[in-house]
Design a protein around this motif. Structure first.
Motif, mmCIF file in Angstrom:
data_model
loop_
_atom_site.group_PDB
_atom_site.id
_atom_site.type_symbol
_atom_site.label_atom_id
_atom_site.label_comp_id
_atom_site.label_asym_id
_atom_site.label_seq_id
_atom_site.Cartn_x
_atom_site.Cartn_y
_atom_site.Cartn_z
ATOM 1 N N ALA A 133 -48.345 -167.568 -51.267
ATOM 2 C CA ALA A 133 -49.038 -168.640 -50.544
ATOM 3 C C ALA A 133 -50.512 -168.692 -50.924
ATOM 4 O O ALA A 133 -51.069 -169.768 -51.172
ATOM 5 C CB ALA A 133 -48.887 -168.442 -49.039
ATOM 6 N N LEU A 134 -51.162 -167.542 -50.994
ATOM 7 C CA LEU A 134 -52.579 -167.526 -51.328
ATOM 8 C C LEU A 134 -52.810 -167.835 -52.803
ATOM 9 O O LEU A 134 -53.818 -168.468 -53.154
ATOM 10 C CB LEU A 134 -53.201 -166.181 -50.947
ATOM 11 N N LEU A 157 -58.925 -176.127 -43.751
ATOM 12 C CA LEU A 157 -57.863 -175.266 -43.232
ATOM 13 C C LEU A 157 -56.624 -176.063 -42.816
ATOM 14 O O LEU A 157 -55.502 -175.701 -43.213
ATOM 15 C CB LEU A 157 -58.404 -174.435 -42.059
ATOM 16 N N PRO A 158 -56.742 -177.144 -42.039
ATOM 17 C CA PRO A 158 -55.528 -177.905 -41.679
ATOM 18 C C PRO A 158 -54.809 -178.466 -42.902
ATOM 19 O O PRO A 158 -53.571 -178.457 -42.953
ATOM 20 C CB PRO A 158 -56.072 -179.024 -40.781
ATOM 21 N N GLU A 159 -55.571 -178.958 -43.892
ATOM 22 C CA GLU A 159 -54.948 -179.523 -45.085
ATOM 23 C C GLU A 159 -54.201 -178.455 -45.874
ATOM 24 O O GLU A 159 -53.077 -178.665 -46.311
ATOM 25 C CB GLU A 159 -56.019 -180.184 -45.962
ATOM 26 N N LEU A 160 -54.805 -177.294 -46.049
ATOM 27 C CA LEU A 160 -54.148 -176.216 -46.799
ATOM 28 C C LEU A 160 -52.907 -175.725 -46.057
ATOM 29 O O LEU A 160 -51.857 -175.484 -46.678
ATOM 30 C CB LEU A 160 -55.120 -175.059 -47.007
ATOM 31 N N ALA A 161 -53.017 -175.563 -44.752
ATOM 32 C CA ALA A 161 -51.859 -175.113 -43.980
ATOM 33 C C ALA A 161 -50.717 -176.111 -44.092
ATOM 34 O O ALA A 161 -49.540 -175.728 -44.226
ATOM 35 C CB ALA A 161 -52.264 -174.912 -42.515
ATOM 36 N N GLY A 162 -51.052 -177.401 -44.058
ATOM 37 C CA GLY A 162 -50.020 -178.417 -44.190
ATOM 38 C C GLY A 162 -49.374 -178.398 -45.564
ATOM 39 O O GLY A 162 -48.145 -178.565 -45.690
ATOM 40 N N THR A 200 -52.040 -173.033 -39.139
ATOM 41 C CA THR A 200 -53.414 -172.639 -39.468
ATOM 42 C C THR A 200 -53.674 -171.195 -39.035
ATOM 43 O O THR A 200 -54.404 -170.462 -39.710
ATOM 44 C CB THR A 200 -54.430 -173.569 -38.790
ATOM 45 N N ARG A 201 -53.082 -170.792 -37.937
ATOM 46 C CA ARG A 201 -53.261 -169.423 -37.446
ATOM 47 C C ARG A 201 -52.671 -168.411 -38.419
ATOM 48 O O ARG A 201 -53.283 -167.377 -38.724
ATOM 49 C CB ARG A 201 -52.611 -169.286 -36.074
ATOM 50 N N HIS A 202 -51.460 -168.730 -38.926
ATOM 51 C CA HIS A 202 -50.804 -167.819 -39.875
ATOM 52 C C HIS A 202 -51.601 -167.731 -41.164
ATOM 53 O O HIS A 202 -51.784 -166.637 -41.717
ATOM 54 C CB HIS A 202 -49.388 -168.305 -40.159
ATOM 55 N N PHE A 220 -55.324 -164.593 -44.885
ATOM 56 C CA PHE A 220 -56.604 -164.402 -45.565
ATOM 57 C C PHE A 220 -57.336 -163.172 -45.035
ATOM 58 O O PHE A 220 -57.892 -162.389 -45.818
ATOM 59 C CB PHE A 220 -57.482 -165.643 -45.391
ATOM 60 N N ARG A 221 -57.332 -163.005 -43.738
ATOM 61 C CA ARG A 221 -58.050 -161.880 -43.155
ATOM 62 C C ARG A 221 -57.409 -160.557 -43.574
ATOM 63 O O ARG A 221 -58.112 -159.604 -43.949
ATOM 64 C CB ARG A 221 -58.069 -162.006 -41.637
#
Length: 326
Positions: A215-216, A233-238, A244-246, A251-252
């Motif tokens: 994914a990354l 963030l919303p665009e990448l998660a989509g 977005t939380r996942h 990343f963290r």
């Protein structure tokens, strides 16, 4: 082409890195197929064969003292330096060949051997970025440039690690026989033609830590393919079909950063590459996806304590510097 052969003396020693020897030698050899006449001789301090850093024996053609005056004297790097002090016999052999050569060049940590002869005193020089601080500490009279591919100061050339030796050898061939021959050599060897000497050793997207998860890695591909696109963030998660939380947690846990900061780091690398290619700071900011020049400047200030223009001046190509002197 010159009717006289151009002798290239390569000083090898126990622990020498094979690619630092073979890369430049192959460049000169390919140039010979195009009409050049480089005569390559591998020499050691005593004329005895040496053992490379990977344990392979390197057969030499004789001792340094017995070598005719070379047109080019080349010192490859090796893992042994800068871990230990350069031996007196190696420094003396290098100093003798340098004094008799038309020009002198080093690859990677070979700069430490040149430094031991005093040849770098008062000169600009470089080496692999990991050991530039050590080179500067050991030879404080040298002006060490920590991030250049290669540096020319008069008839002395120093270059960064491993593949930078090929860039340097291509530059030497171009100096001797012109850009067409150098381009043909690069095409034959299937190498990049031609990273300018002053270009940063770091090329996008090499600096950031490589992600392990698919994914990354996909995010890197997305940003590199379209740096000016919407990578919020919303665009990448989509795009990845995750929450977005996942994505933030990925990343963290894996990279120790946020999605926004990681996207910014990729754009930063792209902007540096564009500056290396000669684009101005405003163009680089727009093409790399920064909303403004000011946003790019802030990142440069934070990461490098330089402005984009300052970075570009610092890593101006050797070729441009030489043109300015003419």
């Amino acid at each position: 082409m010159s009717p006289d052969p151009h002798r290239v003396a390569v000083l090898v020693y126990d622990g020498v890195k094979l690619l630092d020897v073979a890369g430049p030698a192959d460049v000169f050899g390919e140039a010979n197929l195009l009409g050049a006449d480089y005569r390559i001789a591998l020499v050691s301090t005593t004329g005895a064969d040496v053992t490379s850093s990977v344990g392979m024996r390197v057969a030499v053609d004789g001792s340094a003292a017995a070598q005719p005056d070379p047109g080019t004297f080349l010192v490859p790097g090796g893992d042994v330096y800068p871990r230990t002090a350069v031996t007196r016999d190696l420094a003396e052999a290098a100093g003798d060949l340098a004094a008799r050569a038309g020009r002198v060049a080093s690859v990677c940590s070979g700069a430490f051997i040149l430094g031991a002869t005093g040849l770098l005193d008062g000169r600009r020089a470089t080496t692999h970025w990991k050991i530039t601080a050590e080179l500067a500490a050991r030879h404080p009279k040298a002006r060490v440039e920590p991030d250049a591919i290669y540096v020319r100061d008069g008839t002395v050339y120093t270059s960064a690690g491993v593949t930078a030796g090929i860039d340097l050898a291509l530059a030497l061939v171009e100096e001797d026989h012109g850009p067409e021959v150098s381009r043909e050599v690069a095409r034959s060897l299937v190498v990049y033609l031609q990273r300018p000497g002053g270009q940063s050793q770091f090329s996008a997207p090499l600096q950031g830590p490589p992600p392990r998860s698919p994914a990354l890695r996909r995010i890197v591909d997305l940003v590199m393919a379209d740096p000016v696109g919407d990578h919020s963030l919303p665009e990448l998660a989509g795009r990845l079909n995750v929450s977005t939380r996942h994505l933030t947690r990925l990343f963290r846990e894996e990279l120790g950063t946020t999605p926004a900061r990681y996207v910014e780091s990729i754009r930063f690398d792209i902007a540096k590459s564009l500056l290396d290619q000669g684009y101005n700071a405003t163009q680089a900011a727009a093409m790399a996806g920064f909303p403004s020049y000011e946003s790019l400047r802030r990142v440069f200030s934070r990461e490098l304590s330089l402005t984009p223009a300052g970075y570009q001046r610092r890593f101006a190509t050797t070729r441009r510097e030489e043109t300015d002197r003419q």
